[in-house]
Each structure stands twice: as structure tokens, then as C-alpha cells.
Design an enzyme around this catalytic site. Structure first.
Site, PDB file in Angstrom:
ATOM      1  CG  HIS A  70      -5.805  -2.169   0.549  1.00  0.00           C
ATOM      2  ND1 HIS A  70      -4.871  -2.248  -0.457  1.00  0.00           N
ATOM      3  CD2 HIS A  70      -5.310  -1.286   1.454  1.00  0.00           C
ATOM      4  CE1 HIS A  70      -3.849  -1.447  -0.166  1.00  0.00           C
ATOM      5  NE2 HIS A  70      -4.094  -0.854   0.984  1.00  0.00           N
ATOM      6  CG  ASP A 125      -6.546  -3.837  -2.982  1.00  0.00           C
ATOM      7  OD1 ASP A 125      -7.335  -2.896  -2.721  1.00  0.00           O
ATOM      8  OD2 ASP A 125      -5.329  -3.790  -2.746  1.00  0.00           O
ATOM      9  CB  SER A 166      -0.931  -0.059   1.223  1.00  0.00           C
ATOM     10  OG  SER A 166      -1.918   0.919   1.163  1.00  0.00           O
TER      11      SER A 166
END
Lengths: 377, 195
Positions: A350, A317, A152
Site C-alpha cells: 500500500h 497492495d 488511499s
């Protein structure tokens, strides 16, 4: 069978050379909290840096002697015999500058005023983080990382390493990441920030002096974030339309299990995290765009990169979708970099990048096995 | 993969240091072979999870993607060669993929099992779908949806203005020159965009 790295101790490094931020602001001195696992080899070629995401910190693996349940946030991935193998690599985790887990941040006391930095803490960028991480590498005597790894927002830092310090990183692992945020993603961050900024307890960021915390804002910000980290399917599987009391109560109290879960997550987070740090982290996400100085052209932005890359995304995600990872791959292909890309089938949205998943772990393990074979014992 | 005698035939056409895209690269053996013997700069495209791990373990660059979704990650003319080795027969959108190969690469190379091989013909004549080292599947579990013969492939190329520049036909690793559409079990073609 893989084991934990065991008992670990957080360390702290002090930097007295002023750091000039991308914004032009200057921080005269600062501290970084970090942890290390495994042993640095004789030519210091087996070091891996782990960059954390929005709410992460330096406690990546293992646990503290006085708190056996305080497992690091990536303990499933990092440890002896694990994909990021601490028997082979010297792994460094740090709390980013601006954080709230021990590194200098808005809640730290500014030695010049004797009060917490609060609103005076400079807005920080991914570029500034990488600069401060490079200084930590100097401090630890690491000239070149075998790999810089992040998920991320951490993936953005790993990418930035390849651009800011091309000679100091041999491999970049960018997981569930993006080269830059889309409008939708910035929009989510803005709503989260607004929740904090409009909390009456925020006091323009200087709530420390008022002995209050903008809990309501931070809680809402986290609840919103949490929705975007999960997939529709994962939420449906876990909660569906399940009711706490089994019936409708025709009011606004918590009724659905999902409401209860989100409030619990929000409360838990708001009790532990600093609202100013949350603001800084989301802003760093929004600002990151390696092509900003290249007319928006990622192909020219990545021309400086010298590292090899492993890019990983997860099918469900939607906050950092596989499409965003493809935007990382294309400029790397354009520039003839060595790059591999795996799209992992996972139901957890995610958050998948933090979870144990056999294929995901096999991919990371296979890649790092090659990395270690380039490194002398 | 069964008989990979096509590796040497493919390598023979690839100059040292060429850039290569291998579509449906499997565990990366061909790319690894080309990296070792021709020092190519290469990438593979593969859909299978298990093969992705094998490619990485083989030190081969691999991009996980479905070939039938096209090659949109790759720029026009990005590669000297685009290879489709023992995969053509398993692609769904074969014609658009062939066009994509020649968009992304200056030249294309395909290898495939020749369905016109006499053993296959005999199997069908005797009433059964052929099963062999080149076609190791049963009719009900085969990934092969577009099997063809040498003649079929050459007709296809003519229809779509693809110009074949070289051909190598083999059986058991030996070059076949006599009646290749009957006696050849594996075919390798080199081609480019026709004028």
C-alpha cells in the site's frame, strides 16, 4: 532534473459559518491549515487539490525555512517539473478537519470551554471533509479544480468530490483507493481503535486534561497499520528472519529485526500523532460508502459524477488491492465516464503510492499533461 | 505497429458516435483515429505498461488488463462494437475471448494477418517461418500463438455460431477480391452472434 518547490509556509484559514456534520453535530467555527505551491492562473482554472490519507497533512511538498529536513510527504510527486508540476499547476494541500497538524481537531482548544475538544469533537466523515474543502476552495477563489488527487483515504475524498461537487472538479485521480472498505479492512481499523480505546491513559478521549497520552494504544495501532501497508515480499526482502543480536535469546525482548522496526515506527508515530485524530480518521474510512443511499448500488451512486477519472492501483497492495480499484472503475464505465486505469507493478504494498516509481510517475505525468492542455495559460 | 491499413476499413463500418471497446489497443492509435474521424465514445484494454502511458498521452481511455483474464469489468451489451485489431493471433484463450466480445458488444470486429497469404505459404514451402511487415517477429520471439488463415477463421466462426456480416481483405492497403485467402495479407471481419 526535478527540484523541490523550496521553502514553503503553512497558512491558516478561519471559517465562521457553522459546519453541520453528516452525523448532525455542528462545529460553529474552525480553522484549516493549508499550503499552496505554484501560481493560480488568471481564470483560476489550474488548481489541484491534494487530499491526504490517514496520517498525512497540509505539508505536501517543499520544506520549512527553519527546518531544511522537513520535506513534504509527497515531495517526490509534487514540485517543479515533477508529475504534479508546480510550474503549471497551483497545488493546494490541507490538513483535514479533525487533524492534529494545525487544523481544528480534538487536540485544539474549544473556545467555548477553554479546554481541548477531546471526546466532544464530532465524528467526521469523508463527506464532511469534502464540504470543508469546498469552503477552503471558496476562500481561495477556486470555483472548479482542474483535478482533485488523493491516495488511499485521500482517494476516497477525491471520489467524493466528483459526487458532492460534480461541477467543481474536472478530473479525479484516485490512487490505491477503494469505493468503500471491505469487512476485513474495517476489522483492521477496529483492532487499531481498540488498542487506543483500551489504553488506560485514554480517559475516554479526554487525556489532555490528565496530562497523559495513550501512547501504548496509538503505538500498537500504528504497528498493526504498518504491517498492512507493506507487502509480504517487501517485509521478507527488508528484514527476513534477521536477528538483532544474531542469536535466539529465548525471551520476549526485541529479537527479530522486524520487531525492532515496527516498534521504532510505532514509537515515532505515537510521539507525533494525536490518538483522537487516529480514531476519527479510521472511522471516516469505515463509514465512507457512496452507495449507502442507493441501496448499495455503486452504479447509481456514480451517476452524478461529471469528472474524468484516472484510477491507479499497485500489484502488491493488499490493504487497498487492485480488485478494490476495479470496483471504482466498473460504476464509472457503467455511467460512461472517461476513465483510465493503471495497475502498477510495485513491491511496496500500500505504501507504493507514496514512493517514487518511474512507470507510476509517467502515468500521472501523462495524464496531467492532458489536463494542463485544457487549461489556459 | 506495422501496416495499419485496417484502420480505414474498421472506421468505415462504425457509425458516428458509436460506443467502442478496443481490445489490445496498443498505444491507442486506432481509438484516437476513431475518436477523431467517427466521434466514438471509446475505451481500450491493454496490458503493456508502456502502452498505458501512450494511450493516456493520446487522450484515449485505457483500462490495464490481461485479455486472457476475460472482460469481467464490462457489462453485457455495454458497447456497440468490440474491436480486436491485430491482436487475435496473440491471445491464448481465443475462443472464450471471441464469446466475451459478443457478450460485451452487439457486434465484433477483428483484424489479423492472413497466414494463408502467398508469401507466408512460400516462406514455409522454402523451409522458413514467415517474417514480414504483418508478421515482424522471429519464431522464437513472436507473441503470436494462434495464427490462422481466412478459411480457418471462417470455419471457426461457423463452429461457434458466430455470424460474419462483412469482410475486407487487403494487401498493402489495397482491397483484394481475387482469391483473398491467397492474395490478401490482412483480413478484417465484422461479425455478430449467430442465430
Amino acid at each position: 532534473m526535478s527540484h523541490s518547490v523550496g521553502i514553503v509556509t503553512a497558512q491558516r484559514a478561519t471559517f465562521e459559518t457553522p459546519l453541520v456534520f453528516k452525523s448532525g453535530a455542528v462545529l460553529p467555527r474552525y480553522e484549516l491549515a493549508y499550503e499552496t505551491y505554484g501560481a493560480l492562473n488568471s481564470d483560476k482554472s489550474n488548481a489541484i487539490l491534494i487530499c491526504h490519507a490517514l496520517s498525512g497533512h497540509h505539508h505536501v511538498a517543499g520544506f520549512y525555512a527553519d527546518a531544511p529536513k522537513s520535506l513534504g510527504w509527497w515531495d517526490n510527486m509534487v514540485g517543479p517539473g515533477k508529475p504534479i508540476d508546480t510550474d503549471k499547476f497551483f497545488v493546494v494541500g490541507l490538513n483535514n478537519l479533525g487533524g492534529c497538524h494545525g487544523s481544528t481537531g480534538p487536540s485544539s482548544v474549544d473556545p467555548e470551554t477553554g479546554k481541548p475538544y477531546g471526546s466532544s469533537f464530532p465524528v467526521i466523515t469523508v463527506e464532511d471533509w469534502v464540504e470543508s474543502q469546498a469552503r477552503l476552495a471558496d476562500y481561495l477563489g477556486i470555483e472548479c479544480f482542474a483535478a482533485v488527487i488523493g491516495g488511499s483515504l485521500g482517494g476516497m475524498q477525491a471520489l467524493q468530490w466528483s459526487l458532492a461537487c460534480p461541477g467543481r472538479v474536472r478530473h479525479v485521480l484516485a490512487i490505491a483507493s477503494a469505493p468503500r472498505l471491505t469487512a476485513q479492512n474495517i476489522a483492521f481499523n477496529d483492532v487499531a481503535r481498540n488498542a487506543i480505546l483500551t489504553d488506560p491513559d485514554f480517559h475516554g478521549g479526554d487525556y489532555y486534561q490528565h496530562n497523559v497520552v495513550p501512547t501504548r494504544g496509538l503505538r500498537l495501532a500504528r504497528m498493526l497499520g504498518h504491517i498492512t501497508y507493506l507487502s509480504d515480499d517487501a517485509m521478507a526482502d527488508k528484514f527476513g528472519r534477521e536477528l538483532k543480536s544474531g542469536q535466539y535469546n529465548y525471551g520476549y525482548e526485541v529479537e527479530f529485526q522486524i520487531e525492532s522496526y515496527l516498534r521504532y515506527q510505532g514509537d515515532k508515530f505515537a510521539g507525533l500523532f494525536d490518538a483522537n485524530t487516529y480514531l476519527l480518521m479510521t472511522k471516516a474510512l469505515d463509514y465512507f460508502d457512496p452507495a449507502q443511499d442507493c441501496g448499495g448500488d455503486l452504479n447509481s451512486a456514480f451517476a452524478k459524477a461529471r469528472a474524468d477519472f484516472l484510477v491507479i492501483s499497485f500489484t502488491t497492495d493488499w490493504r487497498f488491492s487492485p480488485q478494490r480499484s476495479r470496483e471504482i472503475i466498473r460504476p464509472l464505465l457503467h455511467n460512461g465516464r472517461n476513465v483510465s486505469y493503471a495497475e502498477i507493478n510495485s513491491t511496496h504494498g500500500h505504501d507504493s503510492f507514496l514512493m517514487e516509481h518511474p512507470h507510476y510517475f509517467d502515468v500521472v505525468r501523462a495524464y496531467l499533461d492532458n489536463v494542463i492542455s485544457e487549461v489556459s495559460a | 505497429m506495422s501496416d495499419r491499413s485496417d484502420f480505414a476499413a474498421i472506421a468505415a463500418w462504425i457509425p458516428k458516435g458509436a460506443s467502442v471497446l478496443d481490445l489490445g489497443c496498443g498505444d491507442g492509435s486506432l481509438l484516437r483515429y476513431l475518436q477523431d474521424t467517427r466521434a466514438v465514445r471509446g475505451y481500450g484494454v491493454e496490458i503493456s505498461d508502456r502502452d498505458i502511458v501512450s494511450c493516456i498521452a493520446n487522450s484515449v481511455n485505457v483500462i490495464q488488463n490481461d485479455l486472457d483474464a476475460g472482460l469481467s469489468d464490462f457489462e453485457d451489451g455495454a458497447f456497440d462494437f468490440v474491436i480486436l485489431s491485430q491482436t487475435l493471433q496473440a491471445t491464448r484463450h481465443t475462443e472464450p475471448l471471441m464469446q466475451e466480445m459478443l457478450r460485451v458488444g452487439r457486434e465484433g470486429i477483428v483484424s489479423f494477418p492472413n497466414f494463408g497469404y502467398w508469401r507466408s505459404r512460400l516462406d514455409v514451402l522454402l523451409g522458413n517461418m514467415p517474417v514480414s511487415s504483418e508478421l515482424p517477429y522471429q519464431w522464437y520471439n513472436t507473441p503470436n500463438v494462434h495464427l490462422c488463415t481466412l478459411d480457418d477463421f471462417e470455419n471457426f466462426c461457423r463452429s461457434y455460431c458466430i455470424s460474419i456480416t462483412a469482410r475486407s481483405v487487403m494487401t498493402g492497403g489495397r482491397e483484394v477480391s481475387l482469391l483473398p485467402n491467397l492474395f490478401g495479407s490482412t483480413a478484417v471481419y465484422r461479425f455478430q452472434r449467430g442465430i
